[in-house]
Design a protein around this motif. Structure first.
Motif, PDB file in Angstrom:
ATOM      1  N   MET A   1       0.441  -1.456   0.191  1.00 31.62           N
ATOM      2  CA  MET A   1      -0.108   0.327   0.064  1.00 31.62           C
ATOM      3  C   MET A   1       1.171   1.129   0.145  1.00 31.62           C
ATOM      4  N   LYS A   2       2.208   1.004   0.196  1.00 27.09           N
ATOM      5  CA  LYS A   2       3.194   2.712   0.756  1.00 27.09           C
ATOM      6  C   LYS A   2       3.721   2.367  -0.856  1.00 27.09           C
ATOM      7  N   TYR A   3       3.642   2.007  -1.898  1.00 26.65           N
ATOM      8  CA  TYR A   3       4.209   2.250  -3.481  1.00 26.65           C
ATOM      9  C   TYR A   3       3.166   2.611  -3.825  1.00 26.65           C
ATOM     10  N   PHE A   4       1.587   2.383  -3.715  1.00 31.89           N
ATOM     11  CA  PHE A   4       0.010   3.038  -4.335  1.00 31.89           C
ATOM     12  C   PHE A   4       0.666   4.421  -4.054  1.00 31.89           C
ATOM     13  N   ASN A   5       0.595   5.020  -2.843  1.00 28.95           N
ATOM     14  CA  ASN A   5       0.477   6.574  -2.694  1.00 28.95           C
ATOM     15  C   ASN A   5       2.097   7.067  -3.342  1.00 28.95           C
ATOM     16  N   TYR A   6       3.817   6.861  -3.376  1.00 26.12           N
ATOM     17  CA  TYR A   6       3.812   7.108  -4.363  1.00 26.12           C
ATOM     18  C   TYR A   6       3.975   6.677  -5.831  1.00 26.12           C
ATOM     19  N   ILE A   7       3.116   5.618  -6.072  1.00 25.36           N
ATOM     20  CA  ILE A   7       2.595   5.925  -7.883  1.00 25.36           C
ATOM     21  C   ILE A   7       1.488   6.746  -8.021  1.00 25.36           C
ATOM     22  N   MET A   8       1.300   6.918  -7.011  1.00 25.54           N
ATOM     23  CA  MET A   8       0.278   8.503  -7.528  1.00 25.54           C
ATOM     24  C   MET A   8       0.356   9.647  -7.512  1.00 25.54           C
ATOM     25  N   ILE A   9       1.584  10.109  -7.180  1.00 24.89           N
ATOM     26  CA  ILE A   9       2.126  11.191  -6.313  1.00 24.89           C
ATOM     27  C   ILE A   9       3.268  10.994  -8.669  1.00 24.89           C
ATOM     28  N   VAL A  10       3.994   9.784  -8.819  1.00 25.96           N
ATOM     29  CA  VAL A  10       4.573  10.078  -9.406  1.00 25.96           C
ATOM     30  C   VAL A  10       3.136  10.166 -11.120  1.00 25.96           C
ATOM     31  N   LEU A  11       2.646   9.044 -10.763  1.00 23.14           N
ATOM     32  CA  LEU A  11       1.007   8.604 -11.699  1.00 23.14           C
ATOM     33  C   LEU A  11       0.942  10.798 -12.259  1.00 23.14           C
ATOM     34  N   GLY A  12       0.373  11.363 -11.010  1.00 18.34           N
ATOM     35  CA  GLY A  12       0.312  12.727 -10.809  1.00 18.34           C
ATOM     36  C   GLY A  12       1.033  13.340 -11.847  1.00 18.34           C
ATOM     37  N   ALA A  13       2.218  14.124 -11.757  1.00 22.74           N
ATOM     38  CA  ALA A  13       3.211  14.918 -11.537  1.00 22.74           C
ATOM     39  C   ALA A  13       3.613  14.195 -13.626  1.00 22.74           C
ATOM     40  N   ILE A  14       3.824  13.211 -13.894  1.00 18.98           N
ATOM     41  CA  ILE A  14       3.416  13.055 -15.283  1.00 18.98           C
ATOM     42  C   ILE A  14       2.291  12.928 -16.125  1.00 18.98           C
ATOM     43  N   VAL A  15       1.029  13.163 -15.861  1.00 12.67           N
ATOM     44  CA  VAL A  15      -0.321  13.621 -16.358  1.00 12.67           C
ATOM     45  C   VAL A  15      -0.008  14.889 -16.036  1.00 12.67           C
TER      46      VAL A  15
END
Length: 62
Positions: A1-15
């Motif tokens: 679940m911890k990695y999900f937060n980091y994925i959201m941040i990276v994905l949000g920044a890329i988008v």
């Protein structure tokens, strides 16, 4: 679940960057990217303990 937060941040920044670089900016995609970024940051910040909680616990013991 911890990695999900980091994925959201990276994905949000890329988008958000992707939406910003286009000649015809799509504001809804930009807003969606920023929301993903902010939700990811918020979820990570909830897991960081408060500095004041430690001070309050030490003061109660004295």
């Amino acid at each position: 679940m911890k990695y999900f937060n980091y994925i959201m941040i990276v994905l949000g920044a890329i988008v958000a960057i992707y939406a910003k670089t286009g000649t015809e900016q799509n504001q809804y995609i930009l807003i969606g990217g920023i929301v993903l970024l902010m939700v990811g940051i918020y979820r990570i910040s909830k897991t960081i303990p408060s500095k004041n909680e430690d001070e309050d616990l030490n003061n109660d013991e004295n």
